[in-house]
Design a protein around this motif. Structure first.
Motif, mmCIF file in Angstrom:
data_model
loop_
_atom_site.group_PDB
_atom_site.id
_atom_site.type_symbol
_atom_site.label_atom_id
_atom_site.label_comp_id
_atom_site.label_asym_id
_atom_site.label_seq_id
_atom_site.Cartn_x
_atom_site.Cartn_y
_atom_site.Cartn_z
ATOM 1 N N ARG A 41 -6.651 -5.757 -2.191
ATOM 2 C CA ARG A 41 -5.868 -4.759 -1.499
ATOM 3 C C ARG A 41 -5.208 -5.332 -0.242
ATOM 4 N N PHE A 42 -5.964 -6.185 0.496
ATOM 5 C CA PHE A 42 -5.429 -6.730 1.741
ATOM 6 C C PHE A 42 -4.179 -7.556 1.493
ATOM 7 N N VAL A 43 -4.243 -8.443 0.478
ATOM 8 C CA VAL A 43 -3.103 -9.314 0.190
ATOM 9 C C VAL A 43 -1.903 -8.478 -0.249
ATOM 10 N N ALA A 44 -2.140 -7.512 -1.123
ATOM 11 C CA ALA A 44 -1.045 -6.665 -1.605
ATOM 12 C C ALA A 44 -0.373 -5.948 -0.442
ATOM 13 N N ASP A 45 -1.181 -5.522 0.496
ATOM 14 C CA ASP A 45 -0.676 -4.760 1.633
ATOM 15 C C ASP A 45 0.026 -5.655 2.638
ATOM 16 N N PHE A 46 -0.533 -6.859 2.849
ATOM 17 C CA PHE A 46 -0.010 -7.740 3.888
ATOM 18 C C PHE A 46 1.317 -8.364 3.483
ATOM 19 N N ILE A 47 1.461 -8.655 2.181
ATOM 20 C CA ILE A 47 2.678 -9.302 1.702
ATOM 21 C C ILE A 47 3.611 -8.223 1.166
ATOM 22 N N GLY A 48 4.697 -7.975 1.834
ATOM 23 C CA GLY A 48 5.672 -6.991 1.373
ATOM 24 C C GLY A 48 5.147 -5.581 1.500
#
Ligand SMILES: Nc1ncnc2c1ncn2[C@@H]1O[C@H](COP(=O)(O)OP(=O)(O)OP(=O)(O)O)[C@@H](O)[C@H]1O
Ligand SMILES: [Mg+2]
Lengths: 279, 365
Positions: free
Chosen positions: B235-242
């Protein structure tokens, strides 16, 4: 800038302050050319011997005791300046760089002598040296001519001791805001610890180090109290010598000596100011 | 030569905190960085990027784990013996030296002869387009120029790896964009491995061959820009990138690489499952706004209904805020192919939002 009128009182007070600061020095210098030996009234400019108006200055240089005292003073000042500058700078760097147990305490302890009355320090050092020397002399059963006594050595050691806090204080001020990244950058580019210090740290703190050294030098040059307690036979310094003279006759020779002294201190202070101001 | 330019193997870094507690800045990070790669360490402030970089440079030693540079274990090797150079965020140019002396410093330390130093310094300054500035002091240069000097000072040594800690952080946006392109050009020219720290996801995406996304001292995901944008593993990566939408639900039915997810409010959708999931498991589905459509003729499998709460027209796209029947708010981005595109829906209007199975991705963490 502002159109506000300055109070005439302010001007007056300023003039008075400067007057009281500088009038004695000016009188002192003028009297060094006095024709009278007594140094109480000015009886016109001396003009005697080959030196003319500088008669008292020449007398001074002919005086063995004065020359010995000058030599002692300079030896003490140079040695204690060099040693206290090195130790004081290292202490400043250590305090800046490392966090260690009891850092706050050791830093306060380092600056404490600055605010301690000098006479207390003087007595303390005297007692310390007497005790240690007495103990060593008895323990080793030294012959009278081998015994450790007060002299040039003890004066130098005590001058080093009281100069260190001042040097540290001045260098610390310069180190404040020093960017540690600069040292890291130097090491990153291949400089080892020593080269980094020599090529980056030292050049950047040099103005502070020099200012500290100048301060140590002037402090040592005119120190009376601590020297008085720690000196011994053959280690008379100029302040001690002058004090001795005061109890006998005060000739303009003393004024000549003081004038040269003031000039030396002035030059040293000017150099130190110049270094501090240079970025 | 070893396969990797730099390798971090289970590296930990703990600092003594101000109150005597332990601050763990880097937690069990393992990274493999290939030779000649432009590698970014990306993450929010305080996630351990700088600490990781400083351990590679040798300014900090790992509390645990080992760092290899071209296969050589670094152990306690001091910074001045490592084949890497650093470009600091604050540039750290020596203020008492001229630009020429700054750039020459590393070569002097290596004992390169004077003529060669002069030649390479001139070459390096030309590379960063600062020829003729040799005699100036760092203070007499603008931020961007200082930044380029810092770059020249590092590159002139031809390090095996160049470490850059937010080197563009202090620059204004326009200069930043320019320098991004310039850095990329330089990296291609010199072919040196670049490890680049940034907290700006756009910068990382545009410049890097691969990116490690860090958070709380942990390297969450390593991959190409495309990988981490299209296939975020948490979730963190999905949220942080774009930008993305998150829909929380439970697994209702599992197929080979997809699953049916029930959302609150009686909505259900099919989503791609990169990891195995079990029926009844609580999961999050992520769908990028540009992969959702409210265009009526879309033929996507997933269809959810809601009504439009707001419309933002930004020229190339129009953004629609949509509230689903379960109460979840999602954002949909429609590209404006023609002048009339913005009339796809009006505020308050009921719409059907469609997206493909591949566009929806199940995240288990
Ligand atoms: N020398 C130190 N002593 C104690 N804690 C430290 C030290 N250096 C870093 N930390 C802590 O470690 C964590 C990671 O710091 P780090 O500087 O690596 O973050 P970062 O990702 O570079 O952040 P930023 O984007 O803000 O530069 C932070 O919580 C920080 O407070
Ligand atoms: Mg950082």
């Amino acid at each position: 800038m502002s159109a506000k009128k300055r109070s005439p009182w302010l001007t007056l007070v300023s003039i008075l302050v400067y007057f009281f600061l500088y009038a004695p020095i000016i009188v002192l210098i003028v009297f060094s050319f006095n024709a009278s030996r007594t140094n109480v009234v000015f009886e016109g400019v001396v003009n005697q011997g080959p030196c003319g108006p500088f008669y008292w200055y020449c007398e001074l240089f002919r005086n063995r005791s004065v020359m010995d005292a000058t030599r002692n003073t300079l030896i003490i000042a140079f040695t204690s300046t060099v040693v206290s500058t090195i130790i004081g700078t290292m202490a400043a760097l250590a305090l800046q760089r490392y966090d260690f147990f009891g850092k706050k305490v050791s830093e306060t302890a380092l600056y404490f002598p600055i605010v301690t009355p000098e006479i207390v320090m003087g007595i303390g050092i005297l007692v310390f040296f007497s005790a240690v020397f007495g103990w060593i002399n008895t323990a080793l059963a030294l012959a009278p001519n081998q015994r450790l006594t007060m002299g040039l050595g003890t004066v130098i050691v005590s001058h080093i001791a009281f100069s260190i806090p001042f040097v540290t204080l001045v260098v610390r001020a310069r180190l404040h805001g020093f960017d540690d990244r600069l040292e890291e950058a130097a090491m990153d580019l291949g400089a080892n610890e020593f080269t980094t210090f020599r090529k980056v740290t030292l050049p950047l703190i040099a103005p502070g180090v020099l200012a500290g050294a100048m301060l140590a030098f002037t402090l040592s040059l005119d120190d009376f109290i601590i020297t008085f307690f720690t000196t011994g036979p053959g280690a008379t310094t100029l302040p001690i010598y002058v004090y001795g003279l005061l109890r006998r006759i005060v000739t303009p020779e003393l004024n000549a000596l003081s004038t040269i002294w003031v000039l030396v201190v002035l030059i040293v202070v000017a150099i130190s100011q110049w270094f501090q101001r240079r970025e | 030569m070893a396969e990797y330019a730099v390798e971090l193997r289970n590296v930990w870094k703990r600092f003594p905190g101000p109150g005597g507690e332990v601050v763990t800045a880097v937690k069990n990070v393992s990274l493999q960085i290939y030779d000649g790669e432009f590698f970014a360490l990306l993450g929010p402030s305080g996630c351990g990027k700088t600490t990781s970089l400083r351990m590679i440079a040798g300014f900090e030693l790992p509390s645990e784990g080992e760092i290899f540079i071209h296969g050589r274990p670094m152990g306690k090797t001091p910074p001045y013996q490592r084949p890497v150079n650093t470009v600091f965020q604050s540039y750290a140019l020596f203020p008492h030296m001229t630009i020429g002396e700054n750039v020459a410093f590393g070569l002097q330390m290596k004992g390169v002869d004077k003529k060669e130093i002069a030649r390479r310094v001139a070459e390096a300054l030309e590379m960063v387009r600062l020829s003729g500035y040799e005699k100036r002091k760092p203070k007499q240069l603008s931020g961007g120029q200082q930044q380029r000097v810092a770059l020249a000072r590092a590159l002139v040594n031809r390090p095996e790896v160049l470490l850059l800690d937010e080197p563009l952080g202090a620059l204004d946006l326009k200069l930043r964009k320019e320098m991004q392109l310039e850095l990329k050009r330089l990296q291609r020219e010199v072919g040196i491995t670049f490890i680049f720290v940034t907290h700006d996801q756009e910068e990382a995406l545009t410049m890097s061959d691969r990116i490690a996304v860090m958070e709380g001292g942990v390297a969450l995901q390593v991959g190409t820009a495309n990988d981490i944008y299209e296939h975020p593993n948490c979730r963190f990566v999905a949220d942080f990138i774009g930008e993305t939408n998150f829909l929380d639900g439970t697994v209702a039915e599992v197929d080979t690489d997809k699953a049916r997810i029930d959302l609150p409010g009686g909505v259900s959708l099919w989503a791609h499952t990169p990891q195995r999931v079990a029926v009844g498991q609580a999961v999050t589905v992520t769908v990028r706004p540009e992969k959702m459509h409210i265009r009526p003729n879309a033929t996507d499998v997933n269809q959810v209904t809601g009504y439009v709460t707001d419309i933002v027209y930004i020229g190339t796209d129009t953004h629609y805020g949509v509230v689903l029947s379960g109460g979840q708010t999602i954002r949909v981005r429609e590209q404006n192919y023609s002048a009339e595109s913005r009339l796809l829906a009006r505020e308050g209007e009921a719409v059907c939002v469609r997206f493909s199975i591949e566009a929806a991705r199940v995240l288990t963490e």
